[in-house]
Design a protein around this motif. Structure first.
Motif, short mmCIF file in Angstrom:
data_model
loop_
_atom_site.label_atom_id
_atom_site.label_comp_id
_atom_site.label_asym_id
_atom_site.label_seq_id
_atom_site.Cartn_x
_atom_site.Cartn_y
_atom_site.Cartn_z
N HIS A 183 43.87 34.50 29.68
CA HIS A 183 43.54 35.31 28.11
C HIS A 183 42.29 35.11 27.61
CE1 HIS A 183 45.01 37.78 24.88
NE2 HIS A 183 44.49 36.96 24.54
N ASP A 184 41.63 33.90 27.47
CA ASP A 184 40.73 34.06 27.40
C ASP A 184 38.82 35.00 28.41
OD1 ASP A 184 41.22 33.10 24.81
OD2 ASP A 184 40.79 30.65 25.48
N ALA A 185 39.64 34.92 29.08
CA ALA A 185 38.47 35.94 30.12
C ALA A 185 38.65 36.97 30.20
CB ALA A 185 38.28 35.04 31.12
N LEU A 186 39.72 37.57 29.52
CA LEU A 186 39.97 38.57 30.50
C LEU A 186 38.83 40.36 29.86
CD1 LEU A 186 42.85 40.64 30.95
CD2 LEU A 186 43.12 41.37 29.37
N PRO A 187 38.63 40.84 30.59
CA PRO A 187 37.25 41.63 30.41
C PRO A 187 37.81 42.48 28.94
CG PRO A 187 37.60 41.78 32.66
CD PRO A 187 38.99 41.36 32.23
N GLU A 188 37.17 42.75 28.37
CA GLU A 188 37.40 43.82 27.06
C GLU A 188 37.85 45.10 26.84
OE1 GLU A 188 37.67 44.04 22.49
OE2 GLU A 188 36.70 42.04 23.70
N VAL A 189 37.60 45.50 28.02
CA VAL A 189 38.40 46.75 28.65
C VAL A 189 39.77 47.09 28.69
CG1 VAL A 189 37.50 46.89 30.96
CG2 VAL A 189 37.82 49.12 29.63
N TYR A 190 40.28 45.80 29.11
CA TYR A 190 41.47 45.78 29.59
C TYR A 190 42.39 45.64 28.25
CZ TYR A 190 40.17 46.96 33.64
OH TYR A 190 39.99 47.01 35.17
N SER A 195 49.74 43.60 25.43
CA SER A 195 50.65 43.51 24.49
C SER A 195 51.60 42.82 24.71
CB SER A 195 50.97 45.10 24.12
OG SER A 195 52.03 44.91 25.47
N SER A 196 51.97 42.16 25.78
CA SER A 196 52.38 41.12 26.11
C SER A 196 51.88 40.26 25.64
CB SER A 196 52.88 41.24 27.53
OG SER A 196 52.21 40.52 28.35
N TRP A 197 51.21 39.22 25.48
CA TRP A 197 50.76 38.36 25.47
C TRP A 197 50.56 37.84 23.90
CZ3 TRP A 197 48.23 34.05 27.31
CH2 TRP A 197 47.39 33.43 26.67
N MET A 248 59.35 39.75 30.33
CA MET A 248 59.83 39.05 28.92
C MET A 248 58.72 38.02 28.97
SD MET A 248 63.99 38.74 27.17
CE MET A 248 62.82 38.21 25.85
N ASP A 249 57.63 38.80 29.86
CA ASP A 249 56.61 36.85 30.23
C ASP A 249 55.46 37.49 29.23
OD1 ASP A 249 55.07 35.46 31.69
OD2 ASP A 249 55.50 35.82 33.38
N ALA A 250 54.57 36.45 29.13
CA ALA A 250 53.22 36.67 28.25
C ALA A 250 52.56 37.63 28.87
CB ALA A 250 52.98 35.63 27.60
N LEU A 251 52.67 37.17 30.69
CA LEU A 251 51.60 37.20 31.87
C LEU A 251 51.52 38.66 32.36
CD1 LEU A 251 51.14 33.40 33.01
CD2 LEU A 251 50.37 34.61 31.25
N ARG A 252 52.89 39.44 31.29
CA ARG A 252 53.39 40.51 31.99
C ARG A 252 52.60 41.40 32.35
NH1 ARG A 252 56.50 43.34 28.30
NH2 ARG A 252 54.74 43.76 27.39
N ASP A 253 51.49 41.44 30.94
CA ASP A 253 50.62 42.69 31.20
C ASP A 253 49.90 42.78 32.60
OD1 ASP A 253 52.82 44.41 29.77
OD2 ASP A 253 50.94 44.02 27.80
N VAL A 254 49.06 41.52 32.01
CA VAL A 254 47.89 40.90 32.73
C VAL A 254 48.01 41.19 34.27
CG1 VAL A 254 46.01 39.46 33.52
CG2 VAL A 254 46.43 39.45 30.77
N SER A 255 49.67 41.08 34.78
CA SER A 255 50.23 41.38 36.21
C SER A 255 50.26 42.63 36.36
CB SER A 255 51.03 40.76 36.52
OG SER A 255 51.63 39.22 35.86
N LEU A 256 50.25 43.65 35.99
CA LEU A 256 50.90 45.66 35.36
C LEU A 256 48.63 45.24 35.72
CD1 LEU A 256 53.03 46.54 33.40
CD2 LEU A 256 53.38 45.83 35.51
N ILE A 257 47.95 45.09 34.85
CA ILE A 257 46.99 45.46 34.74
C ILE A 257 46.41 45.31 35.92
CG2 ILE A 257 44.72 44.40 33.84
CD1 ILE A 257 45.83 44.84 31.60
N TYR A 258 46.35 43.70 37.02
CA TYR A 258 46.12 43.88 38.54
C TYR A 258 46.29 44.69 39.45
CZ TYR A 258 45.05 40.89 42.47
OH TYR A 258 44.70 40.31 43.00
#
Length: 310
Positions: A183-190, A195-197, A248-258
């Motif tokens: 989470h700390d390394a996610l690029p600002e643009v994303y 929101s799931s985090w 319902m995973d906090a990691l959901r949206d990063v997966s969708l971004i990827y």
């Protein structure tokens, strides 16, 4: 349900999980696959530092080598064994004729970052070079897959394979409940899309405290692409990728971004989102109907990958 952070150390967590799964097996809630008529054997895979990794090979009792699937287990890079892949392996071997190699990479705190990633890539290279010894034919398909932390290992190895022009080529990637960027390394643009985090910071199975606990043991460098493969310099030429994301995973949206990034780079993708299910639901909720849904989706995803290469 306890948070992973409630365990005093990694050994305590491993023992608790071992006992819980033993109870589920003894009660009949979890049924072990029947490998009658199929082949199962343990092997040792060498690593770059002179050690070996315990792995299990599963394949049909046949003289005809099948496509190769390499599985990397979850467990926050702190726990897990090759046996965790048996549900996927049974389906792949019995219904699709695969050879499956389930790899036991080394875990923290005894082996911190990036050992697991190095082990994953070493295992992929070894299997590519020695496929015939495990009764596999990568020309029919060569897929890397994993769940949770294992999905990070699979994703990193897939990128390493493309960058190294590995031969035979990896032809697909399968990711379940993936961890793709710290989470700390996610690029600002994303960040505005993540929101799931916050929504699921107290989520069932894996909450924010649990993630912090795992990272404290594993000690990743968040900005390294070996810890956050979403940050890899290029995703072009990645093999077709199938993702199973839990709603319902906090990691959901990063997966969708990827998944979006892959599509933008021209990578074929297939995505299933299981609404109302927490991180690792198919692994940790064995009586839930989502288990069969996930297995059905997994089979369809692998079949979709196989169709992409022909």
């Amino acid at each position: 349900m306890k948070s992973f952070a409630d365990y005093k150390d990694a050994a305590d967590l491993r023992q608790s999980i071992f006992e819980q799964f033993g109870q589920l097996i003894a009660s009949g809630i979890i049924k072990l696959p029947d490998w009658t008529g199929l082949h199962k054997a343990e092997i040792q895979i060498p690593t770059r530092d002179g050690q070996t990794l315990r792995a299990i090979v599963y394949h049909p009792e046949s003289t005809e080598p099948g496509p190769l699937f390499m599985f990397f287990h979850g467990g926050g890079w702190v726990f897990g064994t090759p046996e965790y892949g048996e549900g996927w392996a049974y389906l792949l071997v019995k219904e699709l004729g695969f050879t499956v190699v389930s790899v036991g990479y080394r875990v923290a705190p005894e082996h911190v970052f990036p050992t697991a990633m190095h082990d994953g890539w070493d295992a992929v290279k070894w299997c590519a070079e020695n496929a015939s010894t495990v009764s596999a034919d990568p020309s029919k398909g060569f897929i890397l897959g994993g769940t949770s932390a294992g999905s990070t290992v699979a994703t990193v190895a897939a990128h390493e394979a493309v960058d190294a022009n590995l031969s035979p080529h990896v032809t697909g990637v399968v990711l379940a409940s993936p961890y793709l960027c710290h989470h700390d390394a996610l690029p600002e643009v994303y960040k505005k899309h993540d929101s799931s985090w916050e929504e699921h910071k107290d989520g069932l199975i894996l909450d924010r405290r649990g993630m912090d606990w795992f990272n404290d043991k594993y000690k990743p460098d968040p900005k390294s692409p070996l810890a956050s493969p979403l940050l890899w310099s290029s995703h072009k030429n990645q093999p077709p990728t199938y993702l199973q994301v839990m709603g319902m995973d906090a990691l959901r949206d990063v997966s969708l971004i990827y998944e979006h990034i892959l599509r933008e780079d021209g990578v074929p993708t297939k995505l299933d989102v299981f609404a109302g299910i927490p991180h690792g639901g198919p692994d940790f909720l064995p009586t839930h109907s989502v288990v069969q849904q996930a297995l059905g989706g997994f089979k369809a995803g692998v079949e979709w990958i196989l169709r992409q290469q022909f």
